[in-house]
Scaffold this active site. Structure first.
Site, PDB file in Angstrom:
ATOM      1  CB  CYS A  32      30.238  -1.645 -26.749  1.00 26.45           C
ATOM      2  SG  CYS A  32      30.966  -3.107 -26.020  1.00 26.45           S
ATOM      3  CB  SER A  34      19.450  18.566  -1.006  1.00 23.74           C
ATOM      4  OG  SER A  34      19.405  17.459  -1.872  1.00 23.74           O
ATOM      5  CD  GLU A  67      20.039  26.842   0.702  1.00 22.94           C
ATOM      6  OE1 GLU A  67      19.054  26.106   0.475  1.00 22.94           O
ATOM      7  OE2 GLU A  67      20.692  27.416  -0.177  1.00 22.94           O
ATOM      8  CB  CYS A 122      27.631  -6.145 -23.042  1.00 21.33           C
ATOM      9  SG  CYS A 122      29.167  -5.221 -23.272  1.00 21.33           S
ATOM     10  CB  CYS A 139      28.858  -1.439 -23.196  1.00 26.09           C
ATOM     11  SG  CYS A 139      27.657  -2.021 -24.406  1.00 26.09           S
ATOM     12  CG  ASP A 161      33.162  15.626  -7.810  1.00 28.68           C
ATOM     13  OD1 ASP A 161      33.761  14.831  -7.066  1.00 28.68           O
ATOM     14  OD2 ASP A 161      32.448  16.550  -7.381  1.00 28.68           O
ATOM     15  N   GLY A 216      26.893  18.838   2.847  1.00 29.95           N
ATOM     16  CA  GLY A 216      26.646  19.383   1.508  1.00 29.95           C
ATOM     17  C   GLY A 216      25.716  18.550   0.665  1.00 29.95           C
ATOM     18  CG  HIS A 276      24.710   8.855  -6.918  1.00 29.49           C
ATOM     19  ND1 HIS A 276      24.173  10.076  -6.566  1.00 29.49           N
ATOM     20  CD2 HIS A 276      23.942   7.924  -6.286  1.00 29.49           C
ATOM     21  CE1 HIS A 276      23.139   9.887  -5.753  1.00 29.49           C
ATOM     22  NE2 HIS A 276      22.986   8.596  -5.564  1.00 29.49           N
ATOM     23  CG  ASN A 314      23.353  21.965   3.437  1.00 30.78           C
ATOM     24  OD1 ASN A 314      23.200  23.024   2.826  1.00 30.78           O
ATOM     25  ND2 ASN A 314      23.093  20.793   2.904  1.00 30.78           N
TER      26      ASN A 314
HETATM   27  P1  NAD Z   1      21.935  18.754  -4.192  1.00 35.20           P
HETATM   28  O1  NAD Z   1      22.258  19.678  -5.331  1.00 35.20           O
HETATM   29  O2  NAD Z   1      20.572  18.217  -4.105  1.00 35.20           O
HETATM   30  O3  NAD Z   1      22.247  19.499  -2.801  1.00 35.20           O
HETATM   31  C1  NAD Z   1      23.413  20.219  -2.564  1.00 35.20           C
HETATM   32  C2  NAD Z   1      23.372  20.668  -1.119  1.00 35.20           C
HETATM   33  O4  NAD Z   1      24.606  21.312  -0.810  1.00 35.20           O
HETATM   34  C3  NAD Z   1      22.270  21.654  -0.805  1.00 35.20           C
HETATM   35  O5  NAD Z   1      21.594  21.234   0.367  1.00 35.20           O
HETATM   36  C4  NAD Z   1      23.008  22.982  -0.562  1.00 35.20           C
HETATM   37  O6  NAD Z   1      22.374  23.775   0.437  1.00 35.20           O
HETATM   38  C5  NAD Z   1      24.346  22.488  -0.090  1.00 35.20           C
HETATM   39  N1  NAD Z   1      25.495  23.359  -0.351  1.00 35.20           N
HETATM   40  C6  NAD Z   1      25.736  24.144  -1.423  1.00 35.20           C
HETATM   41  N2  NAD Z   1      26.949  24.701  -1.343  1.00 35.20           N
HETATM   42  C7  NAD Z   1      27.507  24.257  -0.191  1.00 35.20           C
HETATM   43  C8  NAD Z   1      28.755  24.451   0.447  1.00 35.20           C
HETATM   44  N3  NAD Z   1      29.713  25.233  -0.095  1.00 35.20           N
HETATM   45  N4  NAD Z   1      28.985  23.825   1.632  1.00 35.20           N
HETATM   46  C9  NAD Z   1      28.046  23.031   2.195  1.00 35.20           C
HETATM   47  N5  NAD Z   1      26.845  22.804   1.638  1.00 35.20           N
HETATM   48  C10 NAD Z   1      26.580  23.406   0.448  1.00 35.20           C
HETATM   49  O7  NAD Z   1      23.027  17.607  -4.261  1.00 35.20           O
HETATM   50  P2  NAD Z   1      23.040  16.144  -3.659  1.00 35.20           P
HETATM   51  O8  NAD Z   1      22.383  16.133  -2.322  1.00 35.20           O
HETATM   52  O9  NAD Z   1      24.422  15.688  -3.793  1.00 35.20           O
HETATM   53  O10 NAD Z   1      22.139  15.254  -4.595  1.00 35.20           O
HETATM   54  C11 NAD Z   1      21.826  15.502  -5.934  1.00 35.20           C
HETATM   55  C12 NAD Z   1      22.466  14.613  -7.008  1.00 35.20           C
HETATM   56  O11 NAD Z   1      23.291  15.448  -7.763  1.00 35.20           O
HETATM   57  C13 NAD Z   1      23.336  13.489  -6.610  1.00 35.20           C
HETATM   58  O12 NAD Z   1      22.787  12.340  -7.157  1.00 35.20           O
HETATM   59  C14 NAD Z   1      24.707  13.743  -7.302  1.00 35.20           C
HETATM   60  O13 NAD Z   1      25.177  12.565  -7.914  1.00 35.20           O
HETATM   61  C15 NAD Z   1      24.395  14.759  -8.325  1.00 35.20           C
HETATM   62  N6  NAD Z   1      25.421  15.799  -8.601  1.00 35.20           N
HETATM   63  C16 NAD Z   1      26.758  15.584  -8.425  1.00 35.20           C
HETATM   64  C17 NAD Z   1      27.688  16.612  -8.651  1.00 35.20           C
HETATM   65  C18 NAD Z   1      29.165  16.346  -8.447  1.00 35.20           C
HETATM   66  O14 NAD Z   1      29.606  15.214  -8.558  1.00 35.20           O
HETATM   67  N7  NAD Z   1      29.964  17.372  -8.097  1.00 35.20           N
HETATM   68  C19 NAD Z   1      27.232  17.871  -9.060  1.00 35.20           C
HETATM   69  C20 NAD Z   1      25.847  18.065  -9.252  1.00 35.20           C
HETATM   70  C21 NAD Z   1      24.959  17.026  -8.997  1.00 35.20           C
HETATM   71 ZN    ZN Z   2      28.918  -3.917 -25.100  1.00 34.50          ZN
END
Ligand code: NAD
Ligand code: ZN
Length: 252
Positions: free
Chosen positions: A147, A189, A215, A130, A127, A104, A187, A119, A213
């Site tokens: 592209c 998982s 959780e 390419c 593209c 984000d 934050g 990520h 976290n």
């Molecule tokens: P995940 O969804 O697997 O885990 C999120 C974790 O955050 C969980 O363990 C949850 O308990 C915890 N959590 C939720 N709210 C919280 C808070 N307010 N404070 C602290 N912890 C909190 O996400 P991940 O581990 O980032 O991996 C999953 C994939 O999801 C990644 O590859 C990522 O690129 C993608 N993703 C990115 C976004 C973004 O850019 N905002 C959003 C959704 C998914």
């Molecule tokens: Zn291209």
């Protein structure tokens, strides 16, 4: 949150730190984690079924539209106090590497220097053929834009399920994890590889591992300190407890 005295003492004197953030850090900005159910138009799909090269090959327009919708969602949100506390930590700790799985761009927007985006970034497009990074494209089109140089379909510049992480970013992240004295996992998982291995790499080299976290995760049992709660609350409290500094919303 009461932080243990030994924890505060460690953070105060540390020279090299690394932090890995995940979707949880952006949750308080209003962005959903992948674990939250999708809503509206997209409720019928699991993110895993959309964020993959197979899905794009099968139905590029569907995937393009999902990302266009998510891009709009990201544009509408602002960093939260957790992002700003991480900016403060980067200023207080001499060598601080921020690694994120988030696409984000909110860490950069908050002002964090040197963010390693493992990520990719949802606001960028490349593209699919390419690999050229494309700055301008037409989103109103009925079809997926193509592209200008090779005619290939454009796709988001993010890492999909089943795709390798960008090599340079992964190497820098691993190096920071291996060399740090303290590693924060915030934050995330801890189940998505290989980002999850960073905490273990730090742990195996003797770094203090700290998890924040809402959780417990598979990492919790290995962590030296686990602070349960929202990163947007715990991180500013940490900055206050360690440096007696108030985290301010950078936009106020
Ligand atoms: P995940 O969804 O697997 O885990 C999120 C974790 O955050 C969980 O363990 C949850 O308990 C915890 N959590 C939720 N709210 C919280 C808070 N307010 N404070 C602290 N912890 C909190 O996400 P991940 O581990 O980032 O991996 C999953 C994939 O999801 C990644 O590859 C990522 O690129 C993608 N993703 C990115 C976004 C973004 O850019 N905002 C959003 C959704 C998914
Ligand atoms: Zn291209």
């Amino acid at each position: 949150m009461e932080f243990p005295f030994d924890f505060i003492a460690i953070v105060r004197k540390v020279n090299r730190a690394a932090a890995l953030t995940g979707a949880g850090v952006s949750q308080e900005s209003g962005l959903r984690t992948f674990r939250d159910a999708q809503t509206g138009l997209w409720a019928q799909y699991k993110p895993e079924e959309l964020a993959s090269p197979e899905a794009f090959a099968r139905d590029p327009k569907l995937i393009w539209d999902w990302y266009a919708w998510r891009r709009e969602g990201v544009k509408a949100v602002r960093p939260n106090l957790g992002h700003y506390a991480l900016v403060e930590m980067a200023h207080r700790i001499p060598d601080f590497t921020l690694i994120t799985q988030n696409v984000d761009g909110l860490h950069r927007l908050a002002g964090s220097p040197q963010v390693i985006e493992l990520h990719g970034n949802i606001q960028r497009v490349r593209c699919a053929e390419c690999g050229a990074i494309v700055e301008d494209w037409d989103d109103d089109n009925a079809a997926v834009p193509r592209c200008a140089s090779c005619g290939g379909l454009l796709r988001p510049h993010v890492v999909w399920f089943g795709e390798p992480l960008p090599r340079a970013e992964l190497e820098s992240a691993m190096e920071a994890a291996r060399n740090c004295q303290i590693f924060f996992s915030i934050g995330t998982s801890g189940v998505v590889q290989p980002a999850a291995t960073l905490a273990y790499a730090a742990h195996n080299r003797g770094a203090v591992v700290v998890e924040i976290n809402t959780e417990q995760t598979p990492l919790t049992a290995k962590a030296d300190f686990f602070f349960q709660g929202k990163s947007g609350e715990i991180l500013p409290e940490l900055v206050k407890a360690v440096w007696n500094s108030e985290t301010i919303n950078g936009e106020q």
